[in-house]
Design a protein around this motif. Structure first.
Motif, PDB file in Angstrom:
ATOM      1  N   GLY A 313      17.613  60.806  50.171  1.00  0.00           N
ATOM      2  CA  GLY A 313      17.291  62.197  50.457  1.00  0.00           C
ATOM      3  C   GLY A 313      15.904  62.358  51.037  1.00  0.00           C
ATOM      4  O   GLY A 313      15.702  63.066  52.025  1.00  0.00           O
ATOM      5  N   ILE A 314      14.918  61.688  50.440  1.00  0.00           N
ATOM      6  CA  ILE A 314      13.552  61.748  50.950  1.00  0.00           C
ATOM      7  C   ILE A 314      13.473  61.068  52.317  1.00  0.00           C
ATOM      8  O   ILE A 314      12.817  61.560  53.239  1.00  0.00           O
ATOM      9  CB  ILE A 314      12.564  61.095  49.962  1.00  0.00           C
ATOM     10  N   ALA A 315      14.160  59.931  52.466  1.00  0.00           N
ATOM     11  CA  ALA A 315      14.140  59.214  53.736  1.00  0.00           C
ATOM     12  C   ALA A 315      14.746  60.062  54.853  1.00  0.00           C
ATOM     13  O   ALA A 315      14.213  60.100  55.971  1.00  0.00           O
ATOM     14  CB  ALA A 315      14.901  57.898  53.603  1.00  0.00           C
ATOM     15  N   SER A 316      15.866  60.746  54.579  1.00  0.00           N
ATOM     16  CA  SER A 316      16.511  61.586  55.595  1.00  0.00           C
ATOM     17  C   SER A 316      15.605  62.736  56.007  1.00  0.00           C
ATOM     18  O   SER A 316      15.500  63.068  57.193  1.00  0.00           O
ATOM     19  CB  SER A 316      17.838  62.140  55.062  1.00  0.00           C
ATOM     20  N   VAL A 340      15.443  65.310  45.739  1.00  0.00           N
ATOM     21  CA  VAL A 340      14.739  66.354  46.484  1.00  0.00           C
ATOM     22  C   VAL A 340      15.138  67.718  45.940  1.00  0.00           C
ATOM     23  O   VAL A 340      16.321  68.056  45.888  1.00  0.00           O
ATOM     24  CB  VAL A 340      15.050  66.295  47.994  1.00  0.00           C
ATOM     25  N   THR A 341      14.142  68.502  45.536  1.00  0.00           N
ATOM     26  CA  THR A 341      14.382  69.868  45.069  1.00  0.00           C
ATOM     27  C   THR A 341      13.560  70.806  45.938  1.00  0.00           C
ATOM     28  O   THR A 341      12.338  70.643  46.051  1.00  0.00           O
ATOM     29  CB  THR A 341      13.973  70.039  43.591  1.00  0.00           C
ATOM     30  N   TRP A 342      14.215  71.775  46.553  1.00  0.00           N
ATOM     31  CA  TRP A 342      13.544  72.707  47.458  1.00  0.00           C
ATOM     32  C   TRP A 342      13.588  74.116  46.893  1.00  0.00           C
ATOM     33  O   TRP A 342      14.654  74.627  46.557  1.00  0.00           O
ATOM     34  CB  TRP A 342      14.218  72.675  48.833  1.00  0.00           C
ATOM     35  N   PHE A 343      12.409  74.723  46.783  1.00  0.00           N
ATOM     36  CA  PHE A 343      12.307  76.141  46.436  1.00  0.00           C
ATOM     37  C   PHE A 343      11.858  76.878  47.694  1.00  0.00           C
ATOM     38  O   PHE A 343      10.675  76.858  48.044  1.00  0.00           O
ATOM     39  CB  PHE A 343      11.294  76.350  45.313  1.00  0.00           C
ATOM     40  N   PRO A 344      12.787  77.517  48.416  1.00  0.00           N
ATOM     41  CA  PRO A 344      12.434  78.191  49.681  1.00  0.00           C
ATOM     42  C   PRO A 344      11.755  79.533  49.439  1.00  0.00           C
ATOM     43  O   PRO A 344      12.242  80.588  49.847  1.00  0.00           O
ATOM     44  CB  PRO A 344      13.797  78.347  50.376  1.00  0.00           C
ATOM     45  N   VAL A 345      10.624  79.487  48.768  1.00  0.00           N
ATOM     46  CA  VAL A 345       9.887  80.698  48.417  1.00  0.00           C
ATOM     47  C   VAL A 345       8.426  80.520  48.788  1.00  0.00           C
ATOM     48  O   VAL A 345       7.958  79.411  49.050  1.00  0.00           O
ATOM     49  CB  VAL A 345      10.004  81.012  46.903  1.00  0.00           C
ATOM     50  N   ASP A 346       7.687  81.608  48.811  1.00  0.00           N
ATOM     51  CA  ASP A 346       6.253  81.559  49.040  1.00  0.00           C
ATOM     52  C   ASP A 346       5.578  81.174  47.722  1.00  0.00           C
ATOM     53  O   ASP A 346       5.713  81.865  46.716  1.00  0.00           O
ATOM     54  CB  ASP A 346       5.753  82.931  49.512  1.00  0.00           C
ATOM     55  N   ALA A 347       4.851  80.061  47.730  1.00  0.00           N
ATOM     56  CA  ALA A 347       4.244  79.552  46.500  1.00  0.00           C
ATOM     57  C   ALA A 347       3.258  80.532  45.889  1.00  0.00           C
ATOM     58  O   ALA A 347       3.086  80.578  44.670  1.00  0.00           O
ATOM     59  CB  ALA A 347       3.542  78.222  46.781  1.00  0.00           C
ATOM     60  N   HIS A 348       2.613  81.336  46.722  1.00  0.00           N
ATOM     61  CA  HIS A 348       1.605  82.263  46.218  1.00  0.00           C
ATOM     62  C   HIS A 348       2.223  83.433  45.476  1.00  0.00           C
ATOM     63  O   HIS A 348       1.673  83.904  44.475  1.00  0.00           O
ATOM     64  CB  HIS A 348       0.768  82.780  47.384  1.00  0.00           C
ATOM     65  N   ASP A 349       3.372  83.892  45.935  1.00  0.00           N
ATOM     66  CA  ASP A 349       3.966  85.106  45.377  1.00  0.00           C
ATOM     67  C   ASP A 349       5.114  84.847  44.411  1.00  0.00           C
ATOM     68  O   ASP A 349       5.708  85.789  43.901  1.00  0.00           O
ATOM     69  CB  ASP A 349       4.493  85.995  46.521  1.00  0.00           C
TER      70      ASP A 349
END
Length: 560
Positions: A313-316, A340-349
């Motif tokens: 996953g990381i390699a792809s 791989v874990t993705w949080f499609p959010v703004d880290a600040h908010d």
């Protein structure tokens, strides 16, 4: 009245006039650019404002990593350090043909490759160089082409976990084993002390310490002179004595440093360059490793692409980023397996969405603290390497300072015995920020303050070097800082079991393809990426665009 001035005022050049004033006021030119240009045009009583502007832009270029400024495209590629959008097309840019004609007639400018004049600037077509960088680019290309024609240049390129360092170690072992009369004199070097130490450890694992090889920084290898970045003890008149020179982490080597290196290598010696052209480049001018690798696979250049370290996953994801394919990168994030874990959010908010980041941070921090209190230095350092929070910026809502404070608060809530207000509290994770040759610690090394191993009350700072635990009194340490989080730039050359990467707003100027690639490849087993889809796409589609003519000089194409 506050003593803190408008940041624009700090960049304003006192006494600037005409075009220099307009371009300085809007932020294209810094005060230093204007001052140098003003001094140069004053030397020859140059009256053309267009020439003065071009000179200032040529001075600006290396400060931003460029080897030259292309006057035909600078109107469309220039940027400013501003949080507000600025319409640079509204500036009074000179017409290109008239601009070039003015430069060609200036006493400051030599024109073309063959002009033997010694002048501060060199104009090649629409490219304007400071003379120093033009000479360095030509010299590096000439020396590398000669080495390549003689079979003395070898390049080993590839991402983390592809076996670059292992291959280098085997080359060293073969050189030592095949020696007949005497073992070859081999130099091991890298841009940073930390990278040099890591290279030495890898070679020792393969050939043993008995070979007597000692790695060093490139500056120390060349004979570093305090206060000088361009003059060394070893040069063309006083060559290095080595038969083989091996340089690791070459992606961080600038054009100027490469020029000094190839100048000092003996004509019959071999030069082996090792690195990842996809990673962040030197903060100084040039993109040397990327230019050298270019399209030249098979001509002394080996590109390793089989990853042995992290999962598919990381390699792809890394492959998609390196290829500049934002659609494939987003798909790799959405469909990634467990590593791989993705949080499609703004880290600040969106701190409420980051429970996993907090969970991993607290678990790793607690393990470090427990081992440190028990005086178990090895266990504390191992725990420290299991997790790292990586940020693009040092300050601001997406920066190291802000998120390190959050991590301290998270840990304090779980560990009532943690006293982070003390300077050298047990469990404090350390980051060395300057080389300390007396202690053998280097910029980028990490350590932990641990309790006395013998049960005593005196804590010590524990570091690891070559599989051995080093302990120092905290009072002996020089420049160190607490490392609950670190910048992606500072993490280059390191890997962690889990890397949590916080991406900034898509408009961030430092959010580039190379930054994102470097960040995701810091994860050895698990990657947690926090950032909106817009931020991911902006990074992938924004490669570091550095103006350089070295690739053309090495691999063909016209130098205009």
């Amino acid at each position: 009245m506050s003593a803190v001035a408008d940041p624009f005022e700090a960049r304003r050049a006192v006494g600037a006039a005409g075009l220099l004033r307009e371009f300085n006021d809007i932020g294209v030119l810094a005060a230093a650019d204007v001052h140098v240009a003003t001094r140069l045009v004053g030397l020859v009583s140059e009256q053309s404002e267009a020439v003065a502007l071009a000179v200032a832009l040529a001075v600006r270029g290396p400060r931003l990593g460029h080897v030259f400024v292309d006057l035909a495209t600078v109107r469309d590629t220039a940027s400013v350090e501003s949080d507000e959008p600025v319409d640079l097309s509204a500036l009074p840019w000179p017409a290109v043909e008239e601009w070039l004609a003015a430069l060609a007639g200036s006493e400051l400018v030599a024109v073309g490759e063959e002009d033997a004049g010694s002048r501060p600037l060199r104009l090649l077509g629409t490219r304007l160089y400071l003379d120093r960088y033009w000479r360095e680019e030509r010299a590096v290309a000439a020396d590398l082409n000669e080495m390549r024609a003689g079979g003395r240049l070898q390049v080993i390129a590839g991402g983390p976990g592809t076996g670059k360092t292992t291959r280098v170690a085997r080359i060293v072992a073969e050189l030592v084993e095949q020696a007949v009369d005497r073992p070859p004199l081999i130099a091991l070097a890298a841009p940073t002390g930390k990278a040099a130490a890591r290279l030495q450890e890898a070679v020792y694992e393969e050939v043993g310490a008995g070979a007597g090889l000692q790695a060093s920084t490139l500056h120390r290898l060349l004979g570093w002179r305090p206060g000088s970045h361009s003059r060394f003890a070893h040069d063309r008149a006083n060559r290095l004595p080595h038969d083989v020179v091996i340089v690791d982490e070459t992606s961080m080597v600038s054009l100027s440093l490469m020029a000094r290196l190839v100048d000092a290598v003996r004509p019959e010696a071999r030069l082996i360059l090792v690195g990842d052209p996809g990673q962040l480049t030197s903060i100084e001018a040039g993109v040397v490793l990327g230019d050298i690798v270019g399209p030249g696979v098979g001509e002394g250049i080996v590109v390793l692409d089989r990853v042995h370290r992290y999962g598919g996953g990381i390699a792809s994801l890394a492959d998609a980023i390196r290829a500049g394919d934002s659609d494939r990168a987003v798909l790799a994030l959405r469909e990634a397996p467990g590593e791989v874990t993705w949080f499609p959010v703004d880290a600040h908010d969106s701190e409420a969405d980051l429970a996993l980041v907090r969970e991993r941070a607290v678990a790793a921090g607690s393990a470090v603290f427990a081992a440190a209190r028990a005086g178990a230095g090895e266990d504390a350092l191992a725990a420290l390497g299991r997790f790292r929070l990586l940020c693009a910026h040092r300050r601001g809502p997406y920066g190291v300072s802000d998120w390190a404070s959050r991590m301290v608060a998270w840990l304090a809530a779980e560990l009532p015995d943690l006293d982070a207000d003390q300077r050298d509290y047990v469990g404090r994770p350390l980051l060395v920020t300057e080389n300390d040759y007396e202690l053998g610690l280097y910029n980028g090394d990490t350590g932990v303050i641990v309790a006395g191993a013998d049960g005593g009350s005196r804590p010590s700072a524990a570091f690891e070097r070559g599989g051995e635990l080093l302990r120092f009194s905290p009072l002996r340490l020089g420049a160190v800082e607490t490392v609950y989080a670190m910048t992606i730039h500072k993490s280059q050359g390191s890997q962690f079991d889990t890397a949590a990467v916080l991406l900034p707003d898509p408009s961030s100027r430092i959010l580039t393809r190379e930054l994102l690639y470097t960040a995701v490849t810091r994860a050895r087993r698990d990657l947690i990426l926090v950032g909106t889809e817009e931020a991911v796409r902006a990074a992938v589609e924004r490669p570091v665009a550095r103006a350089s003519g070295l690739r053309e000089r090495l691999w063909g194409g016209s130098i205009r």
